[in-house]
Design a protein around this motif. Sequence first.
Motif, PDB file in Angstrom:
ATOM      1  N   ALA A   9      37.449  43.702  23.763  1.00  0.00           N
ATOM      2  CA  ALA A   9      37.775  42.847  24.902  1.00  0.00           C
ATOM      3  C   ALA A   9      36.810  43.164  26.034  1.00  0.00           C
ATOM      4  CB  ALA A   9      39.212  43.105  25.350  1.00  0.00           C
ATOM      5  N   PRO A  10      36.661  42.259  27.010  1.00  0.00           N
ATOM      6  CA  PRO A  10      35.777  42.521  28.128  1.00  0.00           C
ATOM      7  C   PRO A  10      36.266  43.698  28.948  1.00  0.00           C
ATOM      8  CG  PRO A  10      37.123  40.586  28.534  1.00  0.00           C
ATOM      9  CD  PRO A  10      37.330  40.976  27.113  1.00  0.00           C
ATOM     10  N   PRO A  11      35.363  44.362  29.707  1.00  0.00           N
ATOM     11  CA  PRO A  11      35.762  45.531  30.497  1.00  0.00           C
ATOM     12  C   PRO A  11      36.920  45.214  31.421  1.00  0.00           C
ATOM     13  CG  PRO A  11      33.376  45.217  30.546  1.00  0.00           C
ATOM     14  CD  PRO A  11      33.962  44.013  29.887  1.00  0.00           C
ATOM     15  N   ARG A  12      37.827  46.159  31.585  1.00  0.00           N
ATOM     16  CA  ARG A  12      39.006  45.952  32.417  1.00  0.00           C
ATOM     17  C   ARG A  12      38.753  46.473  33.823  1.00  0.00           C
ATOM     18  NH1 ARG A  12      43.437  47.861  27.903  1.00  0.00           N
ATOM     19  NH2 ARG A  12      43.362  45.960  26.671  1.00  0.00           N
ATOM     20  N   PRO A  13      39.155  45.750  34.814  1.00  0.00           N
ATOM     21  CA  PRO A  13      38.885  46.135  36.184  1.00  0.00           C
ATOM     22  C   PRO A  13      39.843  47.204  36.695  1.00  0.00           C
ATOM     23  CG  PRO A  13      40.143  44.132  36.151  1.00  0.00           C
ATOM     24  CD  PRO A  13      39.868  44.483  34.712  1.00  0.00           C
ATOM     25  N   GLY A  14      39.435  47.876  37.748  1.00  0.00           N
ATOM     26  CA  GLY A  14      40.315  48.822  38.410  1.00  0.00           C
ATOM     27  C   GLY A  14      41.074  48.116  39.513  1.00  0.00           C
ATOM     28  N   PRO A  15      41.891  48.848  40.262  1.00  0.00           N
ATOM     29  CA  PRO A  15      42.667  48.240  41.343  1.00  0.00           C
ATOM     30  C   PRO A  15      41.766  47.624  42.398  1.00  0.00           C
ATOM     31  CG  PRO A  15      43.466  50.437  40.820  1.00  0.00           C
ATOM     32  CD  PRO A  15      42.184  50.275  40.099  1.00  0.00           C
ATOM     33  N   ALA A  16      42.173  46.465  42.898  1.00  0.00           N
ATOM     34  CA  ALA A  16      41.402  45.774  43.921  1.00  0.00           C
ATOM     35  C   ALA A  16      41.960  46.125  45.292  1.00  0.00           C
ATOM     36  CB  ALA A  16      41.482  44.272  43.685  1.00  0.00           C
ATOM     37  N   THR A 105      39.917  36.410  38.384  1.00  0.00           N
ATOM     38  CA  THR A 105      38.499  36.396  37.996  1.00  0.00           C
ATOM     39  C   THR A 105      37.610  36.773  39.176  1.00  0.00           C
ATOM     40  OG1 THR A 105      38.942  34.668  36.350  1.00  0.00           O
ATOM     41  CG2 THR A 105      36.651  34.979  37.019  1.00  0.00           C
ATOM     42  N   ARG A 106      37.944  36.245  40.353  1.00  0.00           N
ATOM     43  CA  ARG A 106      37.165  36.600  41.538  1.00  0.00           C
ATOM     44  C   ARG A 106      37.288  38.093  41.847  1.00  0.00           C
ATOM     45  NH1 ARG A 106      39.272  31.618  43.391  1.00  0.00           N
ATOM     46  NH2 ARG A 106      40.831  32.648  44.722  1.00  0.00           N
ATOM     47  N   ALA A 107      38.491  38.639  41.630  1.00  0.00           N
ATOM     48  CA  ALA A 107      38.691  40.072  41.848  1.00  0.00           C
ATOM     49  C   ALA A 107      37.875  40.892  40.848  1.00  0.00           C
ATOM     50  CB  ALA A 107      40.175  40.417  41.729  1.00  0.00           C
ATOM     51  N   ARG A 108      37.810  40.424  39.612  1.00  0.00           N
ATOM     52  CA  ARG A 108      37.005  41.126  38.608  1.00  0.00           C
ATOM     53  C   ARG A 108      35.524  41.090  38.979  1.00  0.00           C
ATOM     54  NH1 ARG A 108      39.505  39.127  32.769  1.00  0.00           N
ATOM     55  NH2 ARG A 108      41.609  39.977  33.056  1.00  0.00           N
ATOM     56  N   ARG A 109      35.062  39.935  39.469  1.00  0.00           N
ATOM     57  CA  ARG A 109      33.663  39.840  39.881  1.00  0.00           C
ATOM     58  C   ARG A 109      33.381  40.797  41.033  1.00  0.00           C
ATOM     59  NH1 ARG A 109      33.639  33.240  39.990  1.00  0.00           N
ATOM     60  NH2 ARG A 109      33.409  32.884  37.725  1.00  0.00           N
ATOM     61  N   ALA A 110      34.342  40.910  41.958  1.00  0.00           N
ATOM     62  CA  ALA A 110      34.171  41.839  43.078  1.00  0.00           C
ATOM     63  C   ALA A 110      34.105  43.282  42.601  1.00  0.00           C
ATOM     64  CB  ALA A 110      35.324  41.675  44.074  1.00  0.00           C
ATOM     65  N   ASP A 111      34.760  43.567  41.472  1.00  0.00           N
ATOM     66  CA  ASP A 111      34.717  44.911  40.889  1.00  0.00           C
ATOM     67  C   ASP A 111      33.447  45.148  40.081  1.00  0.00           C
ATOM     68  OD1 ASP A 111      37.162  45.540  41.951  1.00  0.00           O
ATOM     69  OD2 ASP A 111      38.284  44.924  40.168  1.00  0.00           O
ATOM     70  N   GLY A 112      32.611  44.101  39.972  1.00  0.00           N
ATOM     71  CA  GLY A 112      31.363  44.241  39.232  1.00  0.00           C
ATOM     72  C   GLY A 112      31.439  43.824  37.782  1.00  0.00           C
ATOM     73  N   THR A 113      32.563  43.218  37.359  1.00  0.00           N
ATOM     74  CA  THR A 113      32.702  42.752  35.979  1.00  0.00           C
ATOM     75  C   THR A 113      32.083  41.367  35.832  1.00  0.00           C
ATOM     76  OG1 THR A 113      34.779  43.969  35.763  1.00  0.00           O
ATOM     77  CG2 THR A 113      34.339  42.263  34.125  1.00  0.00           C
TER      78      THR A 113
END
Length: 439
Positions: A9-16, A105-113
């Motif tokens: 699966a794609p990388p999982r983000p950390g807390p935003a 998705t926007r939060a994931r992009r902010a995390d660098g994903t």
Amino acid sequence: MSGSSGVMAPPRPGPAPAQKVPSPFSLPLHALRLAGRCLLPLVLWFSAGQLIRWGLLYVMAETSHGSVRQLRLVGTNLLMTLIVMVTMTMITGMFLSLRKALTETRARRADGTQDERFWGSMNRVAPAFALIYLAWELYLEDYRDFLQMDYFHNLDDNFYVTIFNNIAHGTKEEATLGRGMIDLDWRISAVAMVVVFGLRFLFEKMVERGSGKYSGLALAYSEFAFMFCGLSAVFTFTKARSDWASHRAVVESTNDLWAKAKESVPGWEAFWGFVHDVWPYVIDAVAVPLTWLAIAVLVFGGSVDDTRKALTGTKAVRGVDRLEESHTITQKAVDRVIGGFQERWVPVVNAFRITIKGGAVAFGVMCVLYVGLHVGADYLDRGVRTLIGSDVPYMWLVVSWPVKFVKDMLLTILTFAVLAATFDIAAIRARAKGEDITA
């Protein structure tokens, strides 16, 4: 027992960072916003999918009749497999379009994903998607569309016309209308089943190793082909086994006990009658929405086929631990016994687990909206048909197609938007607590 497809699966983000937590009651408005933002790609995906499906259904209706029929029927079953793959691609494409507009998705992009590429998503999603699609018999809609195409396209080959021609001309021709998926000889079906199973085994190993750019898609196609090509053989063997089992002493005694329970236990028949009447509504109102939500979660990057996750927080997870520590033969034996149950219900439980992170209210609102959309679409369809009306013979053979297309398109877009909004609200609320929606 984990049910993992083996595809990463794609990388999982950390807390935003802290953000406003949406109310579950905002789900309808959030769904409308998502549908509005993604309307054009959603319409294009749905239209392209329906156009390709219609073309394949037409070819399938042509292929299933004529000389060398057994060979034609093999082609018919493979075409049905291709149609289901097109349906899977259309559904995945629509959910991917919605994924781009999600707050998560926007939060994931902010995390660098980075956003997952389309074919990467398809390859990851396909194996688990195929299991869910087959376990819940979602392919029946494709099969019904084939029957409708076959009947309307081959009106001169219907059952009564064939009987009339046989009587008039003294022939013994058999009616083949609507039998393209069930008339394949069981021996040919068994051979095809063995061949496809070999391919399925090969692609499954490739998926487990993470090799092959499109091994996940190939595994999904093999999974569908194994089911459709083996349909006749499985039916023949199952019927023979059922006839044999029905005469065994254990089965007969069990049937006798059930009959005696009906007569002697007060309220027995009334209870099971109530369950029989209510259960279909429970499935349609709760299990089916969760099944589609499981597919959405799968596309959005989550895992829904992990038994351990489904049982987390219960005593049953100890049984999973013990089973995974047991002998391989024991694990395979258990998988054979509960495999169908696992493939059917584990994604539903995982989808419920994810939804409940958004609150019990979010789950309830999603189910109400899902049922309301489908019931409302049926009434709207009836109202539009009544409003159009006509006394022109056969006019509805032409008009019904565009009416059905528009209804199905609006219903699908709004339903998928509701599912996406449910996931998004659950993800935002989970992030606010420092949790990962896909964990």
